[in-house]
Write an enzyme that holds these catalytic residues in place. Structure first.
Site, short mmCIF file in Angstrom:
data_model
loop_
_atom_site.label_atom_id
_atom_site.label_comp_id
_atom_site.label_asym_id
_atom_site.label_seq_id
_atom_site.Cartn_x
_atom_site.Cartn_y
_atom_site.Cartn_z
N ASP A 179 0.86 -1.17 0.00
CA ASP A 179 0.00 0.00 0.00
C ASP A 179 0.91 1.23 0.00
O ASP A 179 2.09 1.14 0.32
CB ASP A 179 -0.89 -0.02 1.25
N THR B 279 -0.09 4.95 1.11
CA THR B 279 -0.24 5.87 2.23
C THR B 279 -0.09 5.14 3.56
O THR B 279 -0.80 4.18 3.84
CB THR B 279 -1.62 6.56 2.17
N ASP C 211 -2.40 -1.91 5.84
CA ASP C 211 -2.79 -1.46 7.17
C ASP C 211 -3.86 -2.35 7.80
O ASP C 211 -4.27 -2.13 8.93
CB ASP C 211 -3.29 -0.01 7.12
#
Length: 661
Positions: free
Chosen positions: A314, A316, A525
């Site tokens: 990912d 961010t 996340d």
């Protein structure tokens, strides 16, 4: 820790081999000094009985569970040797077997040292503030939300949040980081960490079995006991191999009418080193990882991690900091506008307008104004959010608009034309991966404020180390638009960038990589990346120290929020699997050479057992090399900063592009 149980275990471990060895020495001395073969034989049989009795008990216990193992082979060989009068062979075989087991047990305990160290750092007592007084209580008796005092040199007894004081904590037991971490109000702390200075007041948020340390201990216990796929295969192999050896020995004895030869074949064909070659490597590898803040779910996941050749990341919060900040303030020619303005004036206009906005990019603008010491007195008289375009605010009689070009055109702002200066600056900033917001005052464009996220300093080095560790493709999966994603990918060195993805699109991207034949690790996340994490061959949670769910569910949990732990984890997995293969080769080669020696003559039962036990120790010693900390966790030397440093969080409604998903 209480040393008594360890001493008792040590005494019990060596009691049988010591007694058997003394009887063998007494037998040899009796035969030579007293000249009595009878006494010598009796003592030798006694030595065989003392050492062999536990082996026979284990063999019979295994038989009741329909398992034919190594203990049965040694038992049959020892009993057979006594029956045919080969007392020395019987005693030597059982003695060497028990010595080997004792050494094996001792070295296996050594490979589990990581778990023992984790248990050792578990705090016993806590100093709690109750009714204004300091009270010492067992760590497990601390209540949630109670205030715990952590003094210099003391262990933190709970997970919690610092409410007062400052200090430094050694968090090596949790994250593997050896450098103490400074803690102030608002910072999280973990049970088992040690204060190296200062005084902290901590509000307890996790106690007893609900602490991060307790979850790590539980996870390592389960992981070290979990079986790898290769180990399961070896177990099935041994279940067929042992009966086959018994049949072969019986056939050889009937064919040659040489009982000693048949019994010798039973002894030297014991697959002891083969059986232990996998579990000892898995235990050592998982133990090394735990010491370095890398939790692997079990042997099967360690093996799979060794085959990883594609990593999906990912953007961010993984490759970038996840905290946008103002990177550019550009002054425009505001002909006919509110007079001459400078960068501070442009930023002040933007900050005062954003003071009444709920948009995520309002905070970095306000923070940038505060950092420059620019006052933003009072809220706007009125604010008019324009969905997808920006915001219009009334400030001290001025109409200020902050947003994208579409907003400025709707406001009929001078300079917002397609070939105008504002449009050219916006296009240039967008190409560089910024999120531009045009600032206009009273119908004239006065400046552009650009916001961007920052690349983590170690992101480029992480990608380089992944390639050096054997990963063929590193892919970024992000919800941001193509220009922003491409800017990040180019700065970090990503092989492939896939932008504008929803969570289900990320899942499809991972499935596509697997369909191409890649073994995929997904790093995310755990929230909007959950489907992709579950679909990947290995799901990796980063910065899991404060997330109990990640510790329990991720295939690999990296306790510290450190990108370089990812290539370190894959490197550890590859070294562990290489060690497993080396051990299997050592075990098979030893059995093959010994069997050839028996068939050609020259290898006796006792010599065969001696070499066999030596091979077991070689296998264990080879696995224990994994416990050593490497000078560099991955190829490539020191960390290098990211080139450029700034990357975008993602175009927002202010530019007319979709915000980060």
């Amino acid at each position: 820790m209480n040393p008594t149980p360890s001493w008792l275990a040590l005494r019990g471990r060596w009691a049988v081999p010591a007694a058997s060895g003394l009887l063998i020495l007494a037998s040899l001395a009796g035969s030579r000094l007293a000249g009595s073969e009878t006494w010598g034989d009796l003592l030798m049989v006694a030595a065989a009985v003392v050492a062999g009795a536990p082996v026979v008990r284990k063999a019979l216990s295994a038989l009741t569970a329909r398992v034919i193992g190594i203990d049965l082979l040694v038992s049959v060989a020892a009993v057979g040797a006594v029956v045919i009068g080969e007392y020395w062979e019987a005693a030597a075989v059982t003695f060497l077997f028990t010595v080997g087991h004792a050494l094996e047990d001792a070295t296996l305990s050594r490979t589990r040292s990581a778990l023992a160290e984790l248990v050792a750092v578990a705090p016993d007592v806590a100093v709690v503030l109750r009714d204004g007084e300091q009270v010492e209580v067992p760590a497990a008796r601390v209540g949630l939300e109670e205030t715990v005092l952590v003094k210099n040199g003391a262990k933190v007894p709970v997970d919690g949040v610092v409410t007062g004081g400052t200090g430094a904590l050694d968090e090596a037991s949790i994250t593997g980081e050896s450098i103490p971490v400074e803690k102030t109000a608002g910072d999280r702390v973990f049970a088992g960490t040690v204060s190296t200075g200062g005084f902290l007041q901590v509000r307890a948020t996790g106690v007893g079995a609900d602490t991060t340390l307790a979850r790590i201990i539980h996870r390592v216990e389960e992981a070290q006991d979990a079986r790898a796929r290769t180990q399961k295969f070896m177990d099935r192999f041994s279940a067929w191999y042992t009966p086959a050896i018994i049949v072969l020995a019986v056939g050889l004895g009937l064919l040659t009418r040489d009982v000693v030869l048949a019994l010798t074949l039973l002894v030297i064909a014991c697959p002891g080193a083969l059986v232990i070659s996998i579990p000892v490597s898995v235990v050592a590898g998982i133990g090394r990882g735990a010491k370095d803040g890398i939790l692997v779910k079990g042997g099967e996941f360690l093996e799979t991690s060794a085959r990883i050749d594609a990593v999906a990341l990912d953007k961010t919060g993984t490759l970038t900091q996840g905290r946008p900040r103002v990177t550019d303030v550009v002054v425009l020619d505001a002909a006919g506008g509110p007079g001459s303005v400078d960068e501070d004036e442009v930023l002040r206009y933007a900050a005062r307008a954003e003071a009444g906005s709920e948009h995520p990019l309002a905070r970095p603008v306000l923070e940038a104004a505060a950092a420059r010491g620019l006052g933003t007195p009072g809220l706007p008289t009125r604010t008019e959010p324009v969905p997808g375009q920006g915001i219009v605010a009334h400030l001290d009689g001025h109409r200020v608009a902050v947003g994208n070009l579409a907003l400025l055109r709707a406001e009929q702002v001078v300079g917002s034309e397609e070939d105008g200066q504002a449009a050219r600056v916006v296009a240039d900033l967008a190409r560089r991966g910024r999120t531009p917001m045009v600032v206009a005052c009273d119908g004239h464009a006065v400046g552009v404020v650009a916001v961007a996220d920052e690349i983590r300093p170690d992101a480029p080095e992480m990608v380089r180390r992944l390639h050096a560790a054997g990963v063929r493709k590193v892919v970024m999966l992000t919800g941001d638009v193509e220009p922003v994603a491409r800017a990040v990918g180019d700065a970090v060195g990503i092989d492939e960038v896939r932008a504008g993805l929803l969570p289900e699109d990320k899942l499809e991207a991972v499935e596509a990589l697997r369909a191409q034949g890649y073994t995929v690790a997904m790093v995310g996340d755990g929230v909007n990346d959950a489907p992709a994490l579950a679909t990947a061959d290995i799901g990796v949670a980063m910065g899991a120290a404060g997330t109990g769910v990640a510790i329990e569910t991720a295939d690999i949990a990296l306790m510290k929020d450190d990108l370089l732990k990812l290539p370190e984890a894959l490197s550890l997995a590859r070294r562990t699997v290489t060690t497993m293969r080396q051990n299997i080769a050592i075990a098979l080669a030893t059995v093959a050479v010994l069997m050839l020696g028996v068939l050609l003559g020259g290898v006796t039962m006792s010599v065969g057992m001696l070499v066999h036990e030596a091979s077991v120790l070689v296998v264990i010693a080879n696995a224990m090399r994994l416990l050593r900390r490497r000078a560099s966790a991955a190829p490539g030397g020191p960390r290098t900063p990211a080139p450029g440093g700034d990357v975008p969080r993602g175009p927002s409604r202010r530019t007319g592009h979709p915000q980060h998903v």
